[in-house]
Design a protein around this motif. Structure first.
Motif, PDB file in Angstrom:
ATOM      1  N   ASN A  81       2.770  -5.241  29.700  1.00  0.00           N
ATOM      2  CA  ASN A  81       2.048  -7.159  29.429  1.00  0.00           C
ATOM      3  C   ASN A  81       2.544  -8.715  29.026  1.00  0.00           C
ATOM      4  OD1 ASN A  81       1.722  -6.747  26.858  1.00  0.00           O
ATOM      5  ND2 ASN A  81      -0.338  -5.958  26.618  1.00  0.00           N
ATOM      6  N   VAL A  82       3.442  -8.032  28.303  1.00  0.00           N
ATOM      7  CA  VAL A  82       4.188  -9.015  27.419  1.00  0.00           C
ATOM      8  C   VAL A  82       4.617 -10.671  28.883  1.00  0.00           C
ATOM      9  CG1 VAL A  82       5.913  -8.779  27.236  1.00  0.00           C
ATOM     10  CG2 VAL A  82       5.422 -10.382  25.839  1.00  0.00           C
ATOM     11  N   ALA A  83       4.796 -10.589  29.746  1.00  0.00           N
ATOM     12  CA  ALA A  83       5.417 -11.034  30.364  1.00  0.00           C
ATOM     13  C   ALA A  83       4.731 -11.803  31.029  1.00  0.00           C
ATOM     14  CB  ALA A  83       5.842 -10.729  31.538  1.00  0.00           C
ATOM     15  N   ASP A  84       3.293 -11.293  31.598  1.00  0.00           N
ATOM     16  CA  ASP A  84       1.985 -12.198  31.854  1.00  0.00           C
ATOM     17  C   ASP A  84       1.610 -13.077  30.858  1.00  0.00           C
ATOM     18  OD1 ASP A  84       2.848 -11.276  34.364  1.00  0.00           O
ATOM     19  OD2 ASP A  84       1.978  -8.932  33.225  1.00  0.00           O
ATOM     20  N   LEU A  85       1.652 -12.870  29.870  1.00  0.00           N
ATOM     21  CA  LEU A  85       0.786 -13.740  28.955  1.00  0.00           C
ATOM     22  C   LEU A  85       1.661 -14.800  28.575  1.00  0.00           C
ATOM     23  CD1 LEU A  85      -0.151 -10.868  26.779  1.00  0.00           C
ATOM     24  CD2 LEU A  85      -1.315 -11.918  28.285  1.00  0.00           C
TER      25      LEU A  85
END
Length: 217
Positions: A115-119
């Motif tokens: 999820n970190v790449a999309d935040l």
């Protein structure tokens, strides 16, 4: 080190930051909960926490943090109270293993590589490859001024390193943090409740009064 094959997608852009204005006395080393530091994709377990060293040990190169299966790293650093961050200090090797960028998140305990790449990060830093261990440029440490307004009331900080300068793995030897610290108020909360009438208690009182009246007669 034992490393395995895996792949992550990387997305990045770069920002330039002004010089920091912090000082040695503001180091937050003693305010970090080192036992709770979590590093995803570290090759040697515990090496990520180990490079969060005392300021006096910032030039040590062993142990150092190296990623495992690819260049990506995710480092979550919890504090023992509330922090307003002033600056981040990074020392890497002056080669292709140096992080290309560092994305900063605050107060997130749910981050992973899914999820970190999309935040959206709070702040993004560009780290140079030509500075670090193996250079004669000062001590090889880069200090980045942080957005104090955005990085206040911080209980944990997460550093996401999505890529480097072309090596199979990323590596760093030192992470330091400076800022202001405030102890958390851990005093117990005492709540006063107003006693509500219990109908059953009221019936029992009437029953006792009637019994007492009969006895008196």
């Amino acid at each position: 080190m034992s490393c395995h094959d895996a792949h992550h997608d990387h997305h990045h852009d770069h920002d330039h930051l002004p010089p920091p204005d912090t000082n040695e006395a503001q180091t937050l080393y003693s305010k970090i909960n080192l036992d709770q530091v979590v590093v995803l994709n570290e090759c040697d377990p515990g090496s990520g926490a180990a490079i969060i060293r005392k300021y006096s040990e910032r030039l040590a190169t062993e142990p150092y943090l190296e990623s495992d299966v690819d260049p990506e790293l995710l480092i979550t650093i919890p504090f023992t109270g509330l922090v307003r961050l002033h600056s981040l200090l990074i020392r890497s090797f002056a080669d292709a293993r140096a992080p290309r960028e560092i994305r900063i998140f605050k107060n997130r305990d749910d981050l992973d590589f899914t999820n970190v790449a999309d935040l959206k990060e709070v702040q993004k830093l560009e780290h140079p490859a030509e500075t670090g261990v193996g250079t004669s440029q000062d001590d090889g440490i880069v200090e980045y001024a942080l957005n104090r307004a955005q990085l206040s009331n911080v209980t944990s900080i997460t550093l996401h390193i999505p890529s480097n300068y072309g090596a199979e793995t990323s590596a760093m030897t030192y992470i330091g943090l400076r800022g202001d610290f405030k102890e958390l108020n851990r005093a117990p909360v005492v709540t006063m409740y107003e006693a509500a009438a219990n109908p059953a208690d009221h019936r029992n009182i009437l029953k006792d009064a009637e019994q007492l009246h009969r006895t008196a007669d």
